[in-house]
Design a protein around this motif. Structure first.
Motif, short mmCIF file in Angstrom:
data_model
loop_
_atom_site.label_atom_id
_atom_site.label_comp_id
_atom_site.label_asym_id
_atom_site.label_seq_id
_atom_site.Cartn_x
_atom_site.Cartn_y
_atom_site.Cartn_z
N PRO A 94 0.80 -1.24 0.00
CA PRO A 94 0.00 0.00 0.00
C PRO A 94 0.83 1.28 0.00
CG PRO A 94 -0.26 -1.17 2.09
CD PRO A 94 0.60 -2.00 1.22
N THR A 95 2.09 1.22 0.45
CA THR A 95 2.90 2.44 0.47
C THR A 95 3.44 2.80 -0.90
OG1 THR A 95 4.86 1.18 1.10
CG2 THR A 95 3.56 2.15 2.88
N ARG A 96 3.53 1.83 -1.80
CA ARG A 96 3.98 2.01 -3.18
C ARG A 96 5.26 2.82 -3.28
NH1 ARG A 96 -0.13 0.25 -6.98
NH2 ARG A 96 -1.86 -0.45 -5.73
N HIS A 97 5.24 3.99 -3.89
CA HIS A 97 6.45 4.79 -4.11
C HIS A 97 7.06 5.30 -2.81
CE1 HIS A 97 6.45 4.79 -8.45
NE2 HIS A 97 5.16 5.04 -8.44
N ALA A 98 6.27 5.50 -1.79
CA ALA A 98 6.78 6.02 -0.52
C ALA A 98 7.71 5.03 0.16
CB ALA A 98 5.62 6.38 0.40
N ALA A 99 7.57 3.75 -0.13
CA ALA A 99 8.44 2.75 0.49
C ALA A 99 9.87 2.88 0.03
CB ALA A 99 7.92 1.34 0.17
N ARG A 100 10.10 3.44 -1.15
CA ARG A 100 11.45 3.58 -1.68
C ARG A 100 11.91 5.04 -1.73
NH1 ARG A 100 10.72 -1.07 -2.06
NH2 ARG A 100 10.91 -2.78 -3.41
N TRP A 101 11.22 5.90 -1.01
CA TRP A 101 11.56 7.31 -1.00
C TRP A 101 12.80 7.53 -0.14
CZ3 TRP A 101 11.57 10.85 3.09
CH2 TRP A 101 11.75 12.17 2.71
N LEU A 102 13.67 8.39 -0.60
CA LEU A 102 14.90 8.72 0.12
C LEU A 102 15.07 10.23 0.07
CD1 LEU A 102 17.27 7.20 1.47
CD2 LEU A 102 18.46 7.35 -0.70
N PRO A 103 15.32 10.88 1.21
CA PRO A 103 15.51 12.33 1.19
C PRO A 103 16.69 12.71 0.28
CG PRO A 103 15.34 11.52 3.44
CD PRO A 103 15.41 10.33 2.55
N LYS A 104 16.56 13.82 -0.42
CA LYS A 104 17.59 14.26 -1.38
C LYS A 104 18.95 14.44 -0.71
CE LYS A 104 15.11 14.48 -5.06
NZ LYS A 104 15.30 13.54 -6.14
N TRP A 105 18.97 15.02 0.52
CA TRP A 105 20.25 15.26 1.18
C TRP A 105 20.94 13.94 1.51
CZ3 TRP A 105 21.09 13.20 5.95
CH2 TRP A 105 19.96 12.81 6.68
N LEU A 106 20.17 12.91 1.84
CA LEU A 106 20.75 11.61 2.15
C LEU A 106 21.19 10.90 0.87
CD1 LEU A 106 21.45 9.47 4.23
CD2 LEU A 106 19.10 8.65 4.06
N GLU A 107 20.42 11.05 -0.20
CA GLU A 107 20.77 10.43 -1.48
C GLU A 107 22.09 11.00 -2.02
OE1 GLU A 107 18.57 9.15 -5.60
OE2 GLU A 107 17.66 10.66 -4.33
N ARG A 108 22.32 12.30 -1.80
CA ARG A 108 23.57 12.92 -2.24
C ARG A 108 24.76 12.41 -1.44
NH1 ARG A 108 20.31 17.68 -2.59
NH2 ARG A 108 20.97 18.24 -0.49
N ARG A 109 24.55 12.10 -0.18
CA ARG A 109 25.65 11.67 0.69
C ARG A 109 26.00 10.19 0.53
NH1 ARG A 109 26.02 14.53 6.36
NH2 ARG A 109 26.23 16.65 5.58
#
Length: 155
Positions: A94-109
């Motif tokens: 049920p969470t669909r895309h939210a389950a794989r969401w990563l904050p931009k600042w963390l994705e850059r690091r």
């Protein structure tokens, strides 16, 4: 007359990581189904092997060893069947895309890891394997992209 050949690199048993599968197809629910389908046999086999090893200690004369073996066997079965094969897919679906969401600042690091070697495949011009999903670019394009990924000859 010239003959052009499109070569497909196929690695048996190679499964794409779920994150890349989700990025290519844009279907997070399909990722949950695919992950459960492909990992179900492995999780079941590992749980049964570990449970049978722990169950062998249930015949021990030591009460403490029997208790530990029972608790470990019950924990492995609970983890494999209730948590990994039921609860996790039920929460991810049920969470669909939210389950794989990563904050931009963390994705850059975080480092960009290429475990499957896709960067090497693209750098050397290797074709997409037939088992890989074809990204959708428009109506009717998936069939043409799939056909171009298979070996063919053109006159």
């Amino acid at each position: 007359m010239s003959t052009a050949r499109s070569v497909t690199v196929h690695r048996p048993g190679r499964h794409r990581p779920l994150r890349e599968f989700c990025l290519r197809t844009g279907n997070p629910l399909g990722v949950v189904h695919s992950g459960a389908r492909h990992s179900g046999r492995v999780v079941t086999a590992a749980a049964l092997i570990m449970t049978s090893v722990f169950a062998a200690f249930l015949t021990s004369d030591s009460t403490m060893l029997e208790q530990i073996a029972f608790e470990l066997a019950a924990g492995v079965l609970l983890d494999a069947f209730v948590i990994r094969m039921t609860f996790v897919p039920a929460v991810l679906a049920p969470t669909r895309h939210a389950a794989r969401w990563l904050p931009k600042w963390l994705e850059r690091r975080l480092p960009a890891l290429d475990v499957e070697g896709d960067r090497l495949d693209h750098a050397h011009g290797a074709a997409v394997p037939e088992s890989a999903p074809v990204p959708r670019t428009g109506a009717g394009d998936a069939e043409g992209a799939r056909a171009s990924a298979t070996p063919s000859t053109a006159d």
